[in-house]
Design an enzyme around this catalytic site. Structure first.
Site: not given
Length: 119
Positions: A42-43, A81, A118-119
């Site tokens: 995802g990141y 993700d 988490c970002g």
């Protein structure tokens, strides 16, 4: 239909490497290297597409489209993700069904509250 190789690898009990994929060029490189399984992060898929961290900005539809493109581009099984499932229980159900329809082999869901940390 999802690629069965991940189930086979897990059943073998042997160690294997799964690279994180940030864009479709990376997927093409993973194909050339010969990975059996890749992870759609995802990141990194968010960062490569929009230059932003994975902090809940990208929508379910955007990520599903990216995962669907990754599945088409990759010769490997894709672990996706699935963020937090993009909402409550009904959203999680919708996310799982949508990612499954996109051809992903497995989904990782995060147990986080909004806003994401988490970002």
């Amino acid at each position: 239909m999802a690629n069965p190789i991940l189930r086979e690898k897990l059943a073998s009990g042997k160690f294997f490497v799964i690279p994180g994929i940030q864009d479709m060029i990376t997927a093409v490189i993973a194909n050339k290297v010969g990975f059996d399984v890749v992870y759609g992060t995802g990141y990194w898929l968010t960062a490569s597409a929009s230059g932003l961290p994975d902090a809940g900005i990208v929508t379910y539809t955007e990520m599903r489209n990216r995962m669907e493109t990754l599945v088409r581009t990759s010769n490997s099984a894709v672990i996706a993700d699935g963020d937090t499932g993009y909402g409550g229980l009904l959203n999680v159900h919708h996310t799982v069904k949508g990612y499954e329809a996109s051809g992903v082999t497995a989904i990782q869901l995060e147990d986080q509250e909004f806003p994401k940390k988490c970002g």
